[in-house]
Design an enzyme around this catalytic site. Sequence first.
Site, short mmCIF file in Angstrom:
data_model
loop_
_atom_site.label_atom_id
_atom_site.label_comp_id
_atom_site.label_asym_id
_atom_site.label_seq_id
_atom_site.Cartn_x
_atom_site.Cartn_y
_atom_site.Cartn_z
N LYS A 115 46.99 39.87 39.19
CA LYS A 115 45.63 40.40 39.29
C LYS A 115 45.45 41.65 38.44
O LYS A 115 44.36 41.89 37.92
CB LYS A 115 45.25 40.70 40.75
N LYS A 197 46.13 24.53 39.33
CA LYS A 197 45.51 24.46 40.64
C LYS A 197 43.98 24.41 40.52
O LYS A 197 43.41 25.07 39.66
CB LYS A 197 45.93 25.72 41.42
N LYS A 200 38.41 28.28 42.30
CA LYS A 200 37.00 28.64 42.38
C LYS A 200 36.56 29.35 41.10
O LYS A 200 35.40 29.42 40.78
CB LYS A 200 36.68 29.59 43.54
#
Length: 334
Positions: A115, A197, A200
């Site tokens: 992140k 994966k 979103k």
Amino acid sequence: MMNDKKVLFSGMQATGTLTLGNYLGALKNWVTLSDEYECFYCVVDLHSITIRQDPAELRKRARNLLTLYIAAGLDPTKNCLYYQSHVSGHAELSWILNCFTYMGELNRMTQFKDKSQKHADNINAGLFTYPVLMAADILLFQSDVVPVGIDQMQHLEITRDIAQRFNNIYGDVFTIPEPYIGKTGAKIMSLQDPTKKMSKSDENPNSSIYLMDDPDAIVRKFKRAVTDSGKEILYTDDKPGIKNLLDIYCTITQKTVEEAVKEFDGKGYGEFKLAVGEVVADHLRPVQERFGQLSKDKAFIDGIIKDNAEKANYFATKTLRKVQRKVGFPDRIR
Ligand code: TRP
């Protein structure tokens, strides 16, 4: 707790539009687990602001997510569905646990590294101590089990380490939580790149099925799903696209992979993809309808929010007071 069921805690962030991956990997399992456990399902809005959010958007998404918990089948009178920000014990326990967590431990967290690369302009202290807040979430309710995806396992391990460390100093204060990893459908991959994966935050909308996609869009996306140049419908690692579609199909229909492979034996990819698309669209339709109805019933949702925040606060305060006493904070005068 109020009965002898074991306690389960899990949470989801209200950032981005939920995908079929979130639903099959988490939410659907939550519903299954809700009979067996005393469940706390949180909308973790404190976690969300570790990344800059638009306030109005965050508020709306948080409400939609809580509504979706109910639409997906969680009974809000049996499961505690609430916002993390409505229970101040999360932040208070998090502070205390910060003082029992080492910088070195947090430095090793792979999600922090990922992140901070992705948001290099905003590497804030909250992003760094995110796992401690997550530990507080879990330990606040003396949780026995935590259903998590593989990407959150490291955070669950640090939770256990922090709890153990605290218990070693102060006696048995916290229950040490165990991870719960679902059997099937644990990881749904992108429809456009089945080695990644389903996310979103994927820029390509064809990669993900969003829970609110209409049936036509769902079928269309499955028809376009990337497979391979072969013809056979087999469950193998060198056919990641087909494998992912079989996973989705089996999770929804509750069939075994063997049954599904047999069912589609001799059929083409086109027919197979259409069948998966239809099964998904049919499965999501009632969830979407309930979501639509619930969204209109403001008073009902407001009541759930209020009652469940009270319930969560009650249990959170019990743990918090015990912890505060252990570390030496003065007793409250009543
Ligand atoms: N960090 C989790 C995620 O992004 C969400 C989360 C916050 C959570 N607190 C939790 C999950 C406690 C399980 C238990 O997916």
